[in-house]
Design an enzyme around this catalytic site. Structure first.
Site, PDB file in Angstrom:
ATOM      1  N   HIS A  45      -7.817  27.010 -57.403  1.00 40.81           N
ATOM      2  CA  HIS A  45      -8.964  27.200 -56.518  1.00 40.81           C
ATOM      3  C   HIS A  45      -9.597  25.846 -56.226  1.00 40.81           C
ATOM      4  O   HIS A  45      -9.147  24.810 -56.723  1.00 40.81           O
ATOM      5  CB  HIS A  45      -9.981  28.158 -57.137  1.00 40.81           C
ATOM      6  CG  HIS A  45      -9.626  29.608 -56.970  1.00 40.81           C
ATOM      7  ND1 HIS A  45      -9.456  30.183 -55.737  1.00 40.81           N
ATOM      8  CD2 HIS A  45      -9.416  30.595 -57.884  1.00 40.81           C
ATOM      9  CE1 HIS A  45      -9.148  31.473 -55.885  1.00 40.81           C
ATOM     10  NE2 HIS A  45      -9.114  31.742 -57.179  1.00 40.81           N
ATOM     11  N   ASP A 105     -11.481  23.814 -49.651  1.00 43.47           N
ATOM     12  CA  ASP A 105     -11.255  24.923 -48.722  1.00 43.47           C
ATOM     13  C   ASP A 105     -11.640  24.560 -47.291  1.00 43.47           C
ATOM     14  O   ASP A 105     -10.908  24.861 -46.343  1.00 43.47           O
ATOM     15  CB  ASP A 105     -12.068  26.147 -49.158  1.00 43.47           C
ATOM     16  CG  ASP A 105     -11.434  26.891 -50.315  1.00 43.47           C
ATOM     17  OD1 ASP A 105     -10.320  26.531 -50.704  1.00 43.47           O
ATOM     18  OD2 ASP A 105     -12.063  27.832 -50.830  1.00 43.47           O
TER      19      ASP A 105
END
Length: 370
Positions: free
Chosen positions: A137, A167
């Site tokens: 992540h 992200d």
């Protein structure tokens, strides 16, 4: 009419990076069609807090899009989606490398259907390399690219970043940029291309200064020891008397002179060659002597490059932000509305996508029949 009016994007992605990228394209006029699994759809739909049937996150990231609900593992899925892929301009996917190929929608497979298609793969580590299939992540990417190691607290431990840099800045925005490059190249060649967007790869650009220093032999940067990591009194965060914080960045001499004059810093600490630790402590002693509002009043109208650290609520409600119209558009449904997420598109290119709601799951399944 937006600059991407007439462009069709088929978006297989979920959660944040891909949907953020396709949101930017949608806001510029592209028709974005989400491909979602039946019953549950994009995982982001289930997040909290809620706005109607979906999460606030989903509503903000998927406004102005359309939704097709289909099980990609069904034998007839490829045939059902083939007409859509034939007329699409861009495909975005965010699975681990190899997953789309196993489903029959890999680059080689869809290139046979539509050789002009721009195929954008967003992944954590990229499509190749020893880490390409390792689960991770955002926190993992900033940790393994050296970014987290340069951001430490007073105890020397890395500080958990509040923004999803990998992200968005490493995945979504580079994807949009490269899609636009690919479309321009397609204008010239008539051919599509496979874009390998690695969120980890794209984080290194943010530490250009440290990489340059290390590779040139000048030394690898240390947390708390460099200009932008807390090693200078001219780029530091200081506590105020009322427990708030001042972000001080008077780097250039003219700003430093103004800053030190206003805070009445003793002359012996103004010399940039003096012990930085001692100078930082001296500045901190001056800043903690007044409240945040007192310092704001003293700094207003002065060239000092100083800011009181704002809460997110204060930032969103800032009069400057209101004057810029960042949150003037709303998104939602009869169940409620909220301000739409500002995306980095010049206002001249924004379209009515800002006003259209996010799609209900499978609301555009009729497209499978067309």
């Amino acid at each position: 009419m937006g600059p991407l009016d007439g462009l069709t994007v088929v978006d297989f992605s979920t959660l944040l990076p891909g949907p953020m990228a396709s949101l930017v394209l949608a806001e510029a006029g592209a028709t974005v069609i989400k491909i979602e699994r039946p019953q549950t759809g994009d995982d982001m739909r289930t997040y909290q807090p809620r706005l109607g049937e979906d999460s606030v996150n989903f509503v903000m990231l998927n406004r102005g899009k359309r939704s097709i609900s289909i099980d990609l593992k069904r034998p007839d899925a490829r045939d059902k989606l083939k007409p859509l892929i034939e007329r699409a301009d861009v495909l975005i996917e965010q699975f681990r490398p190899g997953v789309m190929s196993r489903l029959g929608f890999g680059f080689d497979e869809v290139r046979d259907i539509n050789p002009k298609l721009i195929y954008c793969s967003i992944s954590g580590w990229g499509q190749t390399g020893p880490k390409s299939n390792i689960a991770a992540h955002d926190l993992n990417y900033v940790a393994e690219t050296g970014m987290l190691g340069l951001s430490t607290g007073a105890d020397g431990a890395p500080v958990l970043p509040p923004m999803l840099a990998a992200d968005i800045a490493g995945g979504a925005f580079p994807a949009v940029m490269n899609i636009m490059f690919a479309l321009r190249e397609r204008d010239r060649t008539g051919r599509g291309v496979h874009l390998d967007i690695s969120m980890a790869d794209n984080l290194f650009a943010f530490n250009y200064w440290g990489i340059g220093s290390g590779l040139s032999g000048a030394g690898w940067p240390k947390p708390g020891g460099e200009l932008v990591t807390g090693g200078s009194p001219r780029y530091h965060i200081y506590r105020t008397r009322d427990g708030r914080y001042l972000a001080a960045a008077p780097i250039e001499d003219k700003f430093w002179e103004n800053f030190t004059r206003i805070i009445e810093l003793p002359a012996e600490f103004k010399d940039p060659t003096s012990d930085t630790g001692v100078a930082i402590a001296a500045v901190a002693e001056r800043i903690v002597s007044r409240t945040a509002s007192e310092w704001k009043a003293l700094f207003d109208g002065q060239d000092v490059c100083c800011s009181i650290v704002a809460t997110l609520e204060e930032a969103v409600k800032d009069p400057h932000v209101a004057a810029r119209g960042l949150f003037e558009h709303t998104v939602g449904s009869s169940d409620g509305r909220l301000s739409a997420l500002p995306v980095p598109i010049a206002s001249v290119f924004r379209t009515s996508a800002s006003h259209r709601p996010s799609p209900a799951l499978g609301a555009s399944n009729e497209l499978l029949e067309s």
